[in-house]
Each structure stands twice: as C-alpha cells, then as structure tokens.
Design an enzyme around this catalytic site. Structure first.
Site, PDB file in Angstrom:
ATOM      1  N   TYR A 278     -44.008  37.972  48.529  1.00 51.63           N
ATOM      2  CA  TYR A 278     -44.395  37.501  49.862  1.00 51.63           C
ATOM      3  C   TYR A 278     -45.216  38.584  50.569  1.00 51.63           C
ATOM      4  CZ  TYR A 278     -43.437  35.333  54.499  1.00 51.63           C
ATOM      5  OH  TYR A 278     -43.513  34.745  55.723  1.00 51.63           O
ATOM      6  N   TYR A 326     -54.522  32.770  50.835  1.00 57.37           N
ATOM      7  CA  TYR A 326     -54.269  31.355  50.553  1.00 57.37           C
ATOM      8  C   TYR A 326     -53.914  30.630  51.848  1.00 57.37           C
ATOM      9  CZ  TYR A 326     -51.985  27.141  48.750  1.00 57.37           C
ATOM     10  OH  TYR A 326     -51.619  25.844  48.507  1.00 57.37           O
TER      11      TYR A 326
END
Ligand SMILES: [Zn+2]
Lengths: 380, 137
Positions: A278, A326
C-alpha cells in the site's frame, strides 16, 4: 487460520474509476458488490456474511438486501479490507457463515454522500497533534521520513525513484489515472506539498470502490472463476498518532502483521512472485520491503533503484501503478487486494508470467494499523 | 478573519499536563512500580506494566529535533506562511509533536538532532501550547 481452507471466488472494482460525480459512497459500495456478485454468479441472497469499513456493515447489508449471520465493521483505515479477509476466513472456518461479501467505496474526490474528516479536540490526537498544524495525511504520514532517510542513508531521490518505477507499471494499465512516463527530476520538480514531499510522491485522490467474495476452498471449485486461495494472514495495530510510533524507521504493525502472515502461509520470501505494498506515499514501499523482510534495513532503496521491483524485475511490486499512479480513493487496501487477485487469476493488465504466490500488504491510518494477505492460485 | 487556532480540549486524564503548560512546566509521567521510564501522552497507568502507581513530574524541557515536515499549504488557522510540523525527542525518552519557534522554517535552519528546549505560548486563559526553540537561542 487453516491453510488453503478459504478462497476468493468473486472480485471486482467499480464500473467507473477516477472521477465519479454521479455516484454516492453507498452507491460505490453497491456497484462494486454487484460486479463481484456477477463475477461469481451469485445473488445478494446467497451472501450470509458482510464486512466493510467507512460505512457500517449494517448500511451495506440493508442496502444490498442481505440478511447476514456474520457482520464485521472493523475500521482501522485503508488496510481494513485485509483484516476483513482475515476475519472472514476465520469465520467461514468456524461455521459462522458460508459466503462473505467485503466492500469498499469512497467518493474521495467528488465527496458525494461522504462524511467529513476531523478529530475531536478531546481525543489524544486532538490534544497532542492537531494543535501543531497537521492538515491531513500529506503532513502526518510523512513526519517520520526525515529521520528514516538519515538513519538509512537514503535521499529524496530515492523517494522519487519509487514514484518513477510505479509509473512504469501504471503505463501498462488502461484504467490507471496517470500513465505518462516521469523522471526523478519530474518528481522532484513537482509542487512541494510538505517538504521533502512533492506532489508526485503523494497518492492520488479519486473516487471508486471494490468488492471481494470469499467462501470455503471446497466450495470454491464450483464457481466460474479460478479460485484464489488464502495461504496466510496477518494483522496488527500500533498507534493512532504518528508522533508516537515506537521507531520512526520501522513500523511495528508492519513487522508483526507480515511475520504472522509468512508464518501462517509457510512460504519463504523467495517463493513470492508478486507483491503489493500500500503506497499512500512514496516512502511506504521502502518501509514495507524492509519490515516484511524482503530487504535488509538500508537496502530497500538500492533494491528499487536496481529495478528489482520494476517491469522485468525479480519482485514485481505495485503492478497496477499503486496509489501513486493507479487510483487512491482514501482506503486503498481494497485495490491492492484486487490486483493480487487479478495476478493470481492471470488476468492483470501487467500480468506477471507464471505468478503463483502474491502478497498484499496494507497500512491503515498513518502507520496506525496493518494487514497482510498471502494468496496462491494453486489448489490445496 | 482566519479561524482561531485548533486547540486541545483537556480530559480528566490529561488535565495535569495542560495545567503544567499553563504554569510553565513540561510534565511527563513515570511508573513507580517498574523501570519502564517516562511515557507520553499522559494516562493514569503505566503503558508498559499496567500499574496504576504512576507520578507526574517536571521534565527538563530539553530534547533534540527528531523529524519534521514543512507544510507548504498552511492550515487556515495556522496563518499564511509555511511551517514545520515537528517531532522532538525529549531527554527523558518520549517523543512529542510540536512546532519549532525562534528560527526560520527552512531545511537549512531545521537540522535533525539539533538541541531544542521547550517554551510555552499562551493561547487563552486555559491553554498554553508547548513549543520548542533551538537551545542556546
Ligand atoms: Zn510500569
């Protein structure tokens, strides 16, 4: 948990991604849920377990028309979904329910039907951090980093390099928000947000969601998609205040969660074909590589610079482009899980050829919490 | 008019700390049952052994600049100029978030590990915030 006893049989993101001004937060949860149900050929009435964060599992169950015998509202930030997977696996093994729906939806950019931020002035963070001027994650999550750079001998160029290589992955992903190549110089020259962090070292702010459906490995063989088995799981929490992290150069929650997941799964680092860490900010993959044990302290920056995590490298990392390129709606952990599932199904836009083991590692809050899931596409 | 600065709202468990700041003392707590040393933020028990036998004491107010960022987009209640959000490592061990005053808010002036000392800035009748300034300033 019992090894290889549980599998992901449904997985999907929201129909749209990025800027979605016509859908509210609960609507994003529902859109992702419907897509995941379609993915595995189930109806809401087939679901008997629900888990979500941001909204309550009561909101989710009611809105979807689900009458669950299992509800998990664990909400520890962006890695909550890793914890939901972990808890759901245990619940299914224990017979509390058979089929669990986990959803995420967030109107991070458009803020349609979204609550506000903020902490009570009487909370510990309200008393001992907020008076000094932090203004959201870019000025809080980043606070330990100068100490980390000094302790490791890393530079701001090393932070920039993380963003550059993730953009290379994003270029392969048609759904990525940003796909144009960037250089270390571009990253360093982008707007200064909170020194030493420039804009391109910080995650995007977008709208979107995702959902997962889990059931027992035994049942998983009867679903249309290739099952993705859960080999091991981990979770931990450390502190609600970044200033109170025990060690500014290493996350205790990362270490504890990662170790537990590796132990449960029985896999070694060399077995891992694909990794998601993450990346709310550019320092997270560096901490993650070190705290999960893929690199020794002080070697993560060189590992990335040496293109080991880049396309063609030996440990493909954040292959969807990550939170940096993204998408990042606020609680990105769901998208890391989705990319691990795509890689294990063999359908990722930037597919790692022959990948058999994938790890998705999440962070919650500002190093507050962590969750780790080890996936495999090989049947038990 | 900019909004007033976001200020702490003390609870029964932290009142003594904020009263200390008002009186010009940086108060830490320590356990009298174990060798766990000082801890922060305040709570009525030792986070290392769980004992309720703890005491508040006046700390030295000395520390070093441990880490920071310089926020280039000031929060509306913090004025218009960039400012450092810092963490100081106190001589007694605990870390605390603070602002560094009495020096430019630049990477050149804010050098990691430089010695700092506490200074108190009254905000209203009840709350004084503990800031830190370069020691020797
Ligand atoms: Zn004690």
């Amino acid at each position: 948990m019992k090894r290889k006893s549980i599998a992901v049989v449904g997985a999907a993101e929201t129909t749209q991604m990025g800027k979605i001004p016509n859908v509210s937060v609960i609507g994003l949860h529902a859109d992702a849920a419907l897509n995941a149900l379609a993915d595995c050929g189930l109806k809401p009435s087939d679901i008997d377990g629900v888990a979500t964060a941001g909204i309550s599992p009561v909101d989710l169950a009611h809105y979807m028309g689900i009458t669950p015998t299992y509800a998990d509202g664990t909400s520890v930030g962006g890695c909550s979904f890793m914890l939901h997977v972990r808890h759901a696996a245990a619940a299914i093994n224990e017979g509390l329910c058979n089929t669990v729906l986990i959803t995420h939806g967030e109107s991070g950019r458009s803020r349609v039907g979204a609550g506000g931020f903020g902490r009570a002035a009487s909370s510990l963070a309200g008393q001992f951090e907020m008076p000094y001027g932090p203004a959201g994650p870019p000025t809080m999550f980043t606070v330990p980093v100068l100490r980390y750079l000094k302790a490791r001998g890393y530079t701001v160029e090393d932070l920039a390099q993380v963003a550059v290589i993730q953009r290379e992955w994003a270029a392969k992903n048609p759904r990525a928000s940003y796909k144009d190549p960037i250089t270390v110089e571009d990253v360093l020259k982008s707007d200064m947000i909170a020194w030493p962090f420039t804009k391109l070292m910080c995650c995007l702010v977008t709208d979107g969601g995702g959902a997962l459906i889990l059931t027992s490995a035994e049942r998983a063989k009867d679903f249309p998609q290739k099952p993705v088995y859960i080999l091991g799981t981990g979770e931990s929490v450390e502190t609600p205040m970044v200033s109170q992290m025990e060690d500014f150069t290493s996350s205790k929650a990362f270490r504890v969660s990662g170790k537990k997941a590796f132990e449960e799964s029985g896999v070694s680092h060399a077995d891992v074909d694909h990794l998601m860490i993450y990346d709310a900010f550019a320092h997270l993959p560096l901490y993650g590589l070190e705290d999960l044990g893929f690199c020794k302290p002080g070697e993560a920056a060189g590992f990335i610079k040496g293109r080991n995590t880049a396309p063609g490298g030996k440990l493909p990392l954040n292959t969807n482009g990550g939170g940096l390129s993204y998408m990042h709606s606020g609680m990105y952990g769901m998208y890391a899980l989705q990319e691990s599932v795509r890689q294990m199904r063999g359908v990722a836009p930037a597919q790692v050829p022959g990948a058999k083991i994938s790890i998705a590692h999440g962070v919650g809050g500002m190093f507050a919490a962590s969750g780790t899931i080890v996936f495999s596409n090989e049947a038990p | 008019m900019p909004p007033p600065r976001m200020l702490p709202e003390p609870t029964p468990e932290t009142r003594n700390f904020w009263d200390g700041c008002k009186a010009g003392e940086l108060r830490l707590q320590r356990c009298t049952d174990c060798d766990g040393g000082s801890y922060f933020p305040p709570r009525p028990f030792c986070p290392r052994c769980g004992s309720r036998k703890v005491e508040a004491y006046k700390a030295s107010g000395q520390g070093v600049l441990w880490s920071y960022v310089i926020n280039m987009r000031p929060r509306p209640d913090m004025g218009t100029e960039p400012y450092a959000i810092a963490v100081v490592k106190l001589a007694e061990g605990p870390q605390m978030m603070t602002n560094i005053v009495g020096c430019p808010q630049t990477p050149e002036a804010l050098v990691l590990d430089m010695p700092v000392k506490v200074t108190f800035a009254p905000q209203n009748d009840d709350i004084s915030l503990p800031f830190f300034e370069p020691a020797g300033a």
